[in-house]
Motif scaffolding. Structure first.
Motif, short mmCIF file in Angstrom:
data_model
loop_
_atom_site.label_atom_id
_atom_site.label_comp_id
_atom_site.label_asym_id
_atom_site.label_seq_id
_atom_site.Cartn_x
_atom_site.Cartn_y
_atom_site.Cartn_z
N CYS A 159 0.83 -1.20 0.00
CA CYS A 159 0.00 0.00 0.00
C CYS A 159 0.88 1.26 0.00
N SER A 160 0.34 2.34 -0.56
CA SER A 160 1.13 3.56 -0.72
C SER A 160 1.53 4.20 0.60
N GLY A 161 0.61 4.23 1.58
CA GLY A 161 0.92 4.84 2.87
C GLY A 161 2.08 4.17 3.58
N PRO A 162 2.04 2.86 3.76
CA PRO A 162 3.16 2.16 4.37
C PRO A 162 4.46 2.29 3.57
N THR A 163 4.34 2.29 2.25
CA THR A 163 5.52 2.45 1.41
C THR A 163 6.19 3.80 1.71
N LYS A 164 5.38 4.84 1.74
CA LYS A 164 5.91 6.18 2.02
C LYS A 164 6.54 6.25 3.41
N ALA A 165 5.94 5.57 4.38
CA ALA A 165 6.47 5.59 5.75
C ALA A 165 7.82 4.89 5.85
N ALA A 166 7.98 3.81 5.08
CA ALA A 166 9.20 3.00 5.19
C ALA A 166 10.33 3.47 4.29
N LEU A 167 10.01 4.18 3.22
CA LEU A 167 11.03 4.53 2.23
C LEU A 167 12.21 5.31 2.80
N PRO A 168 12.02 6.27 3.71
CA PRO A 168 13.19 6.97 4.24
C PRO A 168 14.18 6.03 4.93
N ILE A 169 13.67 4.98 5.55
CA ILE A 169 14.54 4.01 6.22
C ILE A 169 15.41 3.29 5.20
N TYR A 170 14.76 2.85 4.11
CA TYR A 170 15.52 2.16 3.05
C TYR A 170 16.49 3.12 2.36
N LYS A 171 16.04 4.35 2.17
CA LYS A 171 16.90 5.34 1.51
C LYS A 171 18.17 5.58 2.33
N ASP A 172 18.00 5.76 3.62
CA ASP A 172 19.16 5.99 4.49
C ASP A 172 20.09 4.79 4.53
N SER A 173 19.55 3.62 4.23
CA SER A 173 20.35 2.38 4.29
C SER A 173 20.82 1.94 2.91
N ASN A 174 20.59 2.78 1.88
CA ASN A 174 20.99 2.45 0.51
C ASN A 174 20.41 1.11 0.06
N LEU A 175 19.10 0.99 0.22
CA LEU A 175 18.41 -0.22 -0.21
C LEU A 175 17.39 0.12 -1.29
N VAL A 176 17.43 -0.63 -2.38
CA VAL A 176 16.42 -0.50 -3.42
C VAL A 176 15.13 -1.14 -2.95
N CYS A 177 14.02 -0.42 -3.13
CA CYS A 177 12.69 -0.90 -2.77
C CYS A 177 11.83 -0.86 -4.02
N MET A 178 11.18 -1.97 -4.35
CA MET A 178 10.33 -2.03 -5.54
C MET A 178 8.96 -2.57 -5.17
N SER A 179 7.92 -1.78 -5.45
CA SER A 179 6.56 -2.18 -5.12
C SER A 179 5.80 -2.65 -6.35
N PRO A 180 4.97 -3.69 -6.18
CA PRO A 180 4.11 -4.12 -7.29
C PRO A 180 2.79 -3.38 -7.33
N SER A 181 2.53 -2.51 -6.34
CA SER A 181 1.16 -2.00 -6.21
C SER A 181 1.03 -0.61 -5.59
N ALA A 182 2.09 -0.01 -5.09
CA ALA A 182 2.01 1.32 -4.49
C ALA A 182 1.98 2.37 -5.60
N THR A 183 0.82 2.95 -5.84
CA THR A 183 0.62 3.78 -7.03
C THR A 183 0.61 5.28 -6.78
N ASN A 184 0.80 5.72 -5.53
CA ASN A 184 0.80 7.16 -5.25
C ASN A 184 1.85 7.85 -6.11
N PRO A 185 1.47 8.86 -6.92
CA PRO A 185 2.42 9.48 -7.85
C PRO A 185 3.66 10.06 -7.19
N ALA A 186 3.50 10.68 -6.01
CA ALA A 186 4.63 11.37 -5.38
C ALA A 186 5.77 10.43 -5.02
N LEU A 187 5.50 9.16 -4.91
CA LEU A 187 6.56 8.21 -4.56
C LEU A 187 7.68 8.23 -5.60
N THR A 188 7.32 8.52 -6.86
CA THR A 188 8.35 8.66 -7.89
C THR A 188 8.49 10.11 -8.35
#
Length: 371
Positions: free
Chosen positions: A102-131
């Protein structure tokens, strides 16, 4: 399995990995998402896709001589659980992440992955701002975003349904409200103004108040942004009040679970969803794998997008010959991969090139594409 499909499956999987060499270590694929709760029907198909892809890849030698293992973390599609799931994945030393759902959880978790240099790929999080925001260069997805989905919903509402006074309802979340706002924007640009733009509280038992507002507004159709639990209640209560106006929603509602819950009220409902990919040979491979391992059952929502994401992530590691973040990102953007959603690579924002949406309608208890 027909011989052509068998050959295709073997070829697809054997292009990933080194053959005849023992695994020197392991690659950890994190899979966070809704594995329990009301939205588990959206998250569990991703788990199954990941398992099937990893099984086939490991049996063909792994990735660069290393076996792939999974780390599964449940966030129930809730942002407050997503950060905890992300931290657990970090403790499991994951190399790439398939999720969140889901887009909300994706947005919440992305800063953690970003700070850890981890690629995150969603099959379903469609919120435009994520990209589109540019805030998450580590984020990719195998599904088109809500701006494209909203544009299609707008076009269909005007040209096919003839709506002039739509009511727009949403669930106040990043995904549902985002879809609703984009659809509203495109409608207004086309000269159509919504007679109602209203948010509802997810999880409520009764939505009769908003249904009454729709009726009082004189709306000639409802456009809903959100997921199946709320959509099924809204449309059921509309039909009980003899409101037969069209109901158009998004890919959060384009699922068999919605039909099962809404029952007869689901008949005739429209929803946008990923384009029909049934003619793709890799789609047939992924479908057969699922059916063979699940006694002939059909896979659920976003299974093929998740299967494609798992392939893209692991293939990128193979191309990069490394789990280094920068090299994986470069591989995702420069190398095409054959997947169930098509032959894809990713643009500079992280969106898969070539994927899109179609409109579907419930007919005789199942979604069929509207031609």
């Amino acid at each position: 399995m027909k011989r052509s499909l068998l050959v295709l499956l073997v070829a697809a999987m054997m292009t990933i990995g080194s053959f005849g060499s023992a695994a020197a270590g392991k690659i950890v694929l994190g899979v966070p998402g809704a594995h329990s709760g009301d939205l588990a029907s959206y998250g569990l198909p991703t788990v199954e896709a990941a398992k099937l892809v990893v099984k086939a890849i490991n049996e063909s030698g792994g990735v660069n001589g290393e076996q792939v293992v999974l780390s599964l973390q449940d966030d129930q599609c809730k942002p407050e659980f997503a950060t905890n799931a992300a931290m657990k994945l970090l403790s499991d030393q994951v190399n790439v992440v398939l999720g969140h759902i889901c887009s909300g959880p994706t947005k919440a978790a992305l800063p953690i992955y970003k700070d850890s240099n981890l690629v995150c790929m969603s099959p379903s999080a469609t919120n435009p701002a994520l990209t589109l925001s540019g805030n998450y260069p580590n984020f990719f997805r195998t599904i088109a975003s809500d701006d494209a989905q909203g544009a299609l919903a707008c076009k269909f509402a005007i040209e096919k349904l003839g709506l002039k006074k739509p009511a727009i309802i949403h669930d106040k979340g990043d995904y549902g409200k985002g879809f609703a706002e984009w659809t509203k924007k495109y409608l207004e640009e086309a000269g159509v103004k919504a007679v109602l733009f209203e948010g509802v509280t997810p999880g409520a038992v009764d939505y009769s108040a908003v249904v009454q507002k729709v009726k009082a507004s004189g709306a000639d159709g409802v456009i809903f942004g959100g997921y199946h639990p709320e959509a099924s209640k809204v449309v059921s209560q509309m039909r009980k009040k003899k409101m037969t106006i069209p109901f158009l929603s998004d890919d959060g509602v384009k699922a068999q679970t919605f039909i099962d819950i809404a029952g007869d009220a689901a008949e005739g409902v429209y929803a946008t969803g990923p384009q029909d990919i049934t003619g793709n040979p890799m789609y047939k491979v992924a479908l057969k794998q699922y059916k063979d391992s699940h006694y002939g059952a059909e896979p659920g929502a976003f299974y093929f997008e998740a299967y494609s994401a798992a392939l893209a992530l692991l293939k990128a590691i193979e191309y990069a010959k490394s789990t280094d973040y920068e090299k994986i990102v470069e591989a995702l953007r420069t190398n095409e991969v054959e997947t169930p959603v098509g032959k894809i690579k990713f643009d500079a924002k992280g969106d898969a090139i070539g994927v899109g949406f179609s409109v579907y309608q419930v007919k005789n208890g199942e979604y069929v594409e509207v031609k």
